[in-house]
Motif scaffolding. Structure first.
Motif, short mmCIF file in Angstrom:
data_model
loop_
_atom_site.label_atom_id
_atom_site.label_comp_id
_atom_site.label_asym_id
_atom_site.label_seq_id
_atom_site.Cartn_x
_atom_site.Cartn_y
_atom_site.Cartn_z
N THR A 7 0.85 -1.19 0.00
CA THR A 7 0.00 0.00 0.00
C THR A 7 0.88 1.24 0.00
OG1 THR A 7 -1.74 -1.15 1.24
CG2 THR A 7 -1.81 1.26 1.23
N HIS A 9 0.85 5.63 -0.10
CA HIS A 9 0.15 6.90 0.02
C HIS A 9 1.16 8.01 -0.29
CE1 HIS A 9 -3.49 5.26 1.96
NE2 HIS A 9 -2.65 4.44 2.57
N ASP A 10 0.87 8.79 -1.31
CA ASP A 10 1.72 9.95 -1.67
C ASP A 10 3.17 9.56 -1.91
OD1 ASP A 10 -0.37 11.82 -1.61
OD2 ASP A 10 -0.21 12.05 0.56
N GLN A 16 -2.44 7.12 -3.97
CA GLN A 16 -2.88 5.98 -3.15
C GLN A 16 -3.05 4.76 -4.04
OE1 GLN A 16 -5.95 6.74 -0.31
NE2 GLN A 16 -6.75 4.65 -0.41
N HIS A 18 -3.42 0.19 -3.47
CA HIS A 18 -3.28 -1.04 -2.69
C HIS A 18 -3.15 -2.19 -3.68
CE1 HIS A 18 -3.87 -3.98 0.54
NE2 HIS A 18 -4.54 -4.67 -0.38
N ASP A 409 -7.15 1.00 -6.60
CA ASP A 409 -6.63 2.35 -6.41
C ASP A 409 -7.81 3.30 -6.42
OD1 ASP A 409 -6.43 3.85 -9.37
OD2 ASP A 409 -6.39 1.66 -9.44
N THR A 410 -7.81 4.19 -5.45
CA THR A 410 -8.94 5.11 -5.30
C THR A 410 -8.93 6.12 -6.43
OG1 THR A 410 -8.80 4.84 -2.92
CG2 THR A 410 -10.02 6.74 -3.74
#
Length: 429
Positions: A7, A9-10, A16, A18, A409-410
């Motif tokens: 995962t 983040h930035d 973001q 996963h 992925d968001t």
């Protein structure tokens, strides 16, 4: 050993993502600059606490963010550990293992072991000594995590001693108490530099002694008609260090050799304002026959030797009882057919093999496995990486989440996947 979950983040171009990963082969396909290498870089950073592309941590943090976060779950013979790293754009980094914070980030070293092949590997043969020092230090960090602490402390002492040398000449010319103070302080830094430098050098020598036979064998296999290869250490402290077998038992002798050489060059160091002795000035000497590889090796020989250093690293980690995660970052595009085949054959038995390629055609036919396509999107002028559709992995979109064969992925529900651009900041050091 394999990475089960990753995962981010930035982290560079990834706001973001996963990834659910499995043993076997996973291939990330996408144009240059789309962010596929950043995925491998995050795992390499987890294993070594350094990037293979830049010398500082700041470029790893996505533009506009204060910190990047890497969470990797590693499974090794049924034992599962989750490493969490917070990489700060400024200030200290933080780490945790199974959600429990650790006092020093270097305590995570050894949980993930990996060998990364990349186009930059040619610099191991043709580049400056710093490239080869970084190579051996990365191996030391994985095989001897405690030695990585000595390297970090050495770098700190080196910075402070170097700063003192820059001002020492003027102070000595003024004379008096100020000159006496500079010399006594320099004596203290000399002692610390010699002590920590001996620990760093001893660890390097021990690992190099284990690595060299594997490199020789790998090169003979890849380039059977070339000249034999030899790998040795060259210390700024002299031949006595070069001939040492290294290890804990050699620390005292190496410390004495460094201290003696520091005393011998003190005047020159003060004149130049530079620290001229220590592991930061050492090199790995790569020779083909009687000639140094740098300057004498052909392009093909240079690539064969660079590959041999990485293949030897894999064998060294295997000999230490761990099957490392092998990562191939766009290297097939750099190799001819014979070397592609050799690399594919060697890596076929890896517990986990992670590959990036700009185009799927660069991957040899015998390399099969899951393929994930990486693209970019433009979100109000800010481009970032995403996982996109591909031919072999089914796609299901839900509100705000795209699931692609274990990848999430968001994203915005109405976003379109872009085909051009770059989300990450420049990778130049």
């Amino acid at each position: 050993m394999f990475v089960r979950e990753l995962t981010l983040h930035d982290f560079r171009s990834w706001p973001q993502i996963h990834l659910d990963l499995q043993p076997g082969t996973t291939i990330f396909v996408g144009r240059n600059g789309f962010g596929k290498t950043n995925l491998l870089e995050s795992l390499f950073y987890t294993a070594t606490l350094r990037s293979h592309r830049v010398s500082s941590d700041a470029p790893l943090v996505r533009s506009g963010a204060d910190a990047a976060r890497i969470v990797a779950t590693v499974e090794n013979e049924g034992r599962e550990l989750t490493v969490e790293l917070t990489v700060a754009a400024q200030g200290a980094n933080r780490a945790a293992v199974n959600t429990r914070p650790v006092r020093r980030t270097r305590e995570v070293l050894g949980i993930l072991r990996t060998v990364l092949f990349a186009p930059e590997d040619l610099a191991l043969v043709r580049g400056d000594p710093g490239e080869r020092r970084r190579f051996i230090d990365e191996l030391v960090a994985q095989l001897r995590p405690m030695a990585a602490g000595a390297k970090a402390d050495y770098d700190r002492v080196l910075r402070q001693r170097s700063a003192l040398l820059k001002s020492a000449g003027a102070a000595l010319r003024r004379g008096g108490d100020q000159a006496d103070s500079v010399l006594s302080t320099l004596d203290v830094w000399d002692g610390q530099l010699a002590d920590l430098g001996a620990q760093v050098t001893a660890a390097r020598l021990a690992v190099l002694g284990q690595l060299a036979p594997h490199v020789v064998a790998a090169y003979a296999s890849i380039a059977p008609h070339s000249r034999p290869v030899r790998v040795s250490y060259r210390s700024a402290a002299g031949s006595a260090v070069d001939e040492s077998a290294g290890g804990d038992g050699a620390v005292d002798d190496i410390r004495a050799a460094i201290a003696e050489q520091l005393a011998a060059v003190r005047t020159k160091e003060i004149e130049r304002g530079l620290c001229l002795v220590g592991p930061h000035r050492d090199d790995l000497l790569l020779e083909l026959g009687d000639d140094p590889a740098k300057g004498f090796a052909s392009h093909g020989e240079s690539w064969s030797l660079a590959l041999s250093l990485r293949l030897g690293s894999v064998e060294l980690l295997r000999a230490d009882g761990v099957e490392p995660v092998i990562m191939l970052d766009d290297v097939f595009a750099e190799l001819d057919v014979a070397r592609r085949t050799k690399l594919a054959e060697f890596t076929a038995s890896a517990d986990q093999l992670l590959i990036t390629a700009a185009v799927a055609e660069d991957i040899p036919d015998q390399v099969v496995g899951r393929r994930i396509r990486v693209g970019v999107v433009d979100d109000d002028g800010a481009r970032h990486s995403v996982i996109t559709d591909d031919e072999t992995i089914g796609v299901r979109e839900t509100t705000g989440v795209r699931e692609t064969g274990g990848v999430r992925d968001t994203i915005g529900a109405d976003e379109e996947v872009g085909d051009v651009g770059r989300g990450a900041r420049d990778d130049a050091e």
